[in-house]
Scaffold this motif. Structure first.
Motif, short mmCIF file in Angstrom:
data_model
loop_
_atom_site.label_atom_id
_atom_site.label_comp_id
_atom_site.label_asym_id
_atom_site.label_seq_id
_atom_site.Cartn_x
_atom_site.Cartn_y
_atom_site.Cartn_z
N MET A 196 0.85 -1.19 0.00
CA MET A 196 0.00 0.00 0.00
C MET A 196 0.89 1.24 0.00
SD MET A 196 -3.38 0.21 2.36
CE MET A 196 -2.70 1.23 3.64
N SER A 197 0.60 2.16 -0.88
CA SER A 197 1.46 3.34 -0.95
C SER A 197 0.87 4.47 -0.11
CB SER A 197 1.62 3.79 -2.40
OG SER A 197 0.36 4.16 -2.91
N ALA A 198 1.77 5.35 0.36
CA ALA A 198 1.35 6.47 1.19
C ALA A 198 0.63 7.51 0.32
CB ALA A 198 2.57 7.10 1.85
N PRO A 199 -0.30 8.27 0.92
CA PRO A 199 -0.95 9.33 0.14
C PRO A 199 0.09 10.37 -0.30
CG PRO A 199 -1.45 9.54 2.48
CD PRO A 199 -0.74 8.23 2.31
N PRO A 200 -0.12 11.02 -1.46
CA PRO A 200 0.87 11.99 -1.92
C PRO A 200 1.01 13.16 -0.94
CG PRO A 200 -1.16 12.12 -3.22
CD PRO A 200 -1.29 10.92 -2.34
N ALA A 201 2.25 13.62 -0.73
CA ALA A 201 2.48 14.73 0.18
C ALA A 201 1.96 16.02 -0.46
CB ALA A 201 3.98 14.86 0.45
N PRO A 202 1.48 16.97 0.38
CA PRO A 202 1.03 18.24 -0.18
C PRO A 202 2.18 18.92 -0.92
CG PRO A 202 0.46 18.05 2.16
CD PRO A 202 1.36 16.90 1.83
N THR B 282 4.95 28.17 5.94
CA THR B 282 4.78 27.44 4.67
C THR B 282 4.02 26.14 4.90
OG1 THR B 282 6.74 26.02 4.82
CG2 THR B 282 7.09 28.26 4.04
N ARG B 283 3.57 25.57 3.78
CA ARG B 283 2.82 24.32 3.85
C ARG B 283 3.74 23.11 4.06
NH1 ARG B 283 -2.29 24.38 2.00
NH2 ARG B 283 -2.09 22.36 0.98
N ARG B 284 5.03 23.36 4.20
CA ARG B 284 5.94 22.25 4.50
C ARG B 284 5.53 21.54 5.79
NH1 ARG B 284 11.28 25.27 4.98
NH2 ARG B 284 12.21 23.24 5.40
N VAL B 285 4.95 22.31 6.72
CA VAL B 285 4.57 21.71 8.00
C VAL B 285 3.44 20.68 7.81
CG1 VAL B 285 2.92 23.54 8.63
CG2 VAL B 285 4.07 22.23 10.42
N LEU B 286 2.63 20.86 6.76
CA LEU B 286 1.59 19.86 6.48
C LEU B 286 2.22 18.56 5.98
CD1 LEU B 286 -1.07 22.13 4.72
CD2 LEU B 286 -0.89 21.50 7.14
N ARG B 287 3.26 18.73 5.20
CA ARG B 287 3.99 17.56 4.72
C ARG B 287 4.63 16.83 5.92
NH1 ARG B 287 8.24 19.14 0.24
NH2 ARG B 287 9.38 19.81 2.08
N ALA B 288 5.12 17.63 6.87
CA ALA B 288 5.73 17.04 8.07
C ALA B 288 4.69 16.26 8.88
CB ALA B 288 6.36 18.13 8.94
N ARG B 289 3.47 16.78 8.92
CA ARG B 289 2.43 16.05 9.63
C ARG B 289 2.08 14.75 8.88
NH1 ARG B 289 -3.13 18.93 10.20
NH2 ARG B 289 -3.12 18.39 8.00
N ALA B 290 2.03 14.85 7.55
CA ALA B 290 1.74 13.65 6.76
C ALA B 290 2.81 12.57 7.00
CB ALA B 290 1.67 14.00 5.27
N ALA B 291 4.04 13.01 7.26
CA ALA B 291 5.13 12.08 7.54
C ALA B 291 5.18 11.70 9.02
CB ALA B 291 6.47 12.69 7.13
N GLU B 292 4.18 12.15 9.79
CA GLU B 292 4.06 11.86 11.22
C GLU B 292 5.25 12.37 12.03
OE1 GLU B 292 3.15 7.69 11.53
OE2 GLU B 292 1.09 8.01 10.87
N VAL C 253 -0.30 26.29 9.84
CA VAL C 253 0.33 27.12 8.82
C VAL C 253 0.05 28.58 9.16
CG1 VAL C 253 0.43 27.68 6.37
CG2 VAL C 253 0.00 25.32 7.08
N GLY C 254 1.12 29.33 9.39
CA GLY C 254 0.95 30.74 9.73
C GLY C 254 2.10 31.19 10.62
N ARG C 255 1.85 32.31 11.29
CA ARG C 255 2.85 32.84 12.21
C ARG C 255 2.26 32.96 13.60
NH1 ARG C 255 7.34 34.48 9.81
NH2 ARG C 255 7.30 34.93 7.59
N LEU C 256 3.14 32.91 14.60
CA LEU C 256 2.70 33.05 15.99
C LEU C 256 1.94 34.34 16.22
CD1 LEU C 256 5.64 32.11 18.38
CD2 LEU C 256 3.39 31.05 18.25
#
Ligand SMILES: [Zn+2]
Length: 239
Positions: free
Chosen positions: A1-7, A127-137, A144-147
């Motif tokens: 089974m393959s992982a879902p594509p990263a954002p 950046t949306r890189r953090v969504l990719r990081a979540r997808a990679a657990e 996504v945003g600033r403090l």
């Protein structure tokens, strides 16, 4: 089974505008200037670490637009991530919740997790890189945003045992506002970890004003005044 594509991550222009003044104290006595710039090109070809002669704040000038680091830089960073995580263990051995600010691909939580196996790591990044990081657990929750974004600040207020700013203050246009915002998402008694400069290129202390700022905001600074890494505890009486 393959992982879902990263954002996907859209390309971004490399650099912001060059700054003539220090983002921490406003001084114009800066050392370190980008080379290769010219008025016709409009933007410099590279960013350098500039240092303020008055307050010692070090920052990327022009500010780096957030993006992936070179693999060699990331490999060097892993070592420092481990050292920073271990430095925190002495002061805060078992945090439940940890927010890494400016986390990018969550390299720091990924390394820190080996020292804090029971901690829940969240990541915040413009950046949306953090969504990719979540997808990679690599993080459990991704923001996504600033403090300093009001909706982020309201949602995360008083929530974390640890907040880390790893080489982050030198990348933001208003480091003081960023620092205040970081303290607001920390619960009373929580710990702030600031890694303020990059000793692979420059051996420097943190800004002169950083410790004073933290004390004024109701924190106890637990590290030496010349350390490039600062650990502070938010006291129960802090606003
Ligand atoms: Zn300054």
């Amino acid at each position: 089974m393959s992982a879902p594509p990263a954002p996907s991550v859209p390309p971004v222009p490399p650099y912001g505008p060059y700054r003539e003044d220090c983002p921490w104290c406003g001084s114009r006595r800066l050392r370190g200037r980008p080379r290769g710039d010219g008025p016709r090109q409009g933007a410099p070809h590279r960013s350098v670490l500039a240092r303020c002669s008055d307050c010692r704040h070090v920052f990327h000038n022009p500010l780096l637009t957030p993006g992936p680091e070179h693999p060699a830089v990331r490999a060097g960073a892993r070592l420092r991530h481990g050292l920073a995580a271990r430095a925190l263990i002495r002061h805060c051995p078992e945090p439940e919740s940890w927010l890494d600010v400016g986390t990018g691909d969550a390299d720091f939580p990924h390394t820190a997790r080996t020292h804090f196996p029971y901690t829940s790591f969240d990541g915040l990044d413009p950046t949306r890189r953090v969504l990719r990081a979540r997808a990679a657990e690599r993080v459990e929750e991704a923001f996504v945003g600033r403090l300093t974004d009001p909706h982020i600040a309201a949602r995360l207020r008083g929530r974390y045992d640890v907040v880390s700013l790893f080489q982050h203050l030198e990348r933001v246009p208003d480091p003081r506002a960023e620092l205040w915002a970081a303290l607001r998402v920390l619960r009373p008694g929580g710990h702030l970890l600031v890694d303020a400069a990059d000793p692979r290129r420059l051996l420097l202390g943190h800004p002169v004003g950083l410790s004073a700022e933290l004390v004024a905001r109701g924190c106890t600074v637990l590290t030496g005044s010349r350390a490039h890494r600062v650990i502070a505890r938010k006291d129960a009486s802090a606003p």
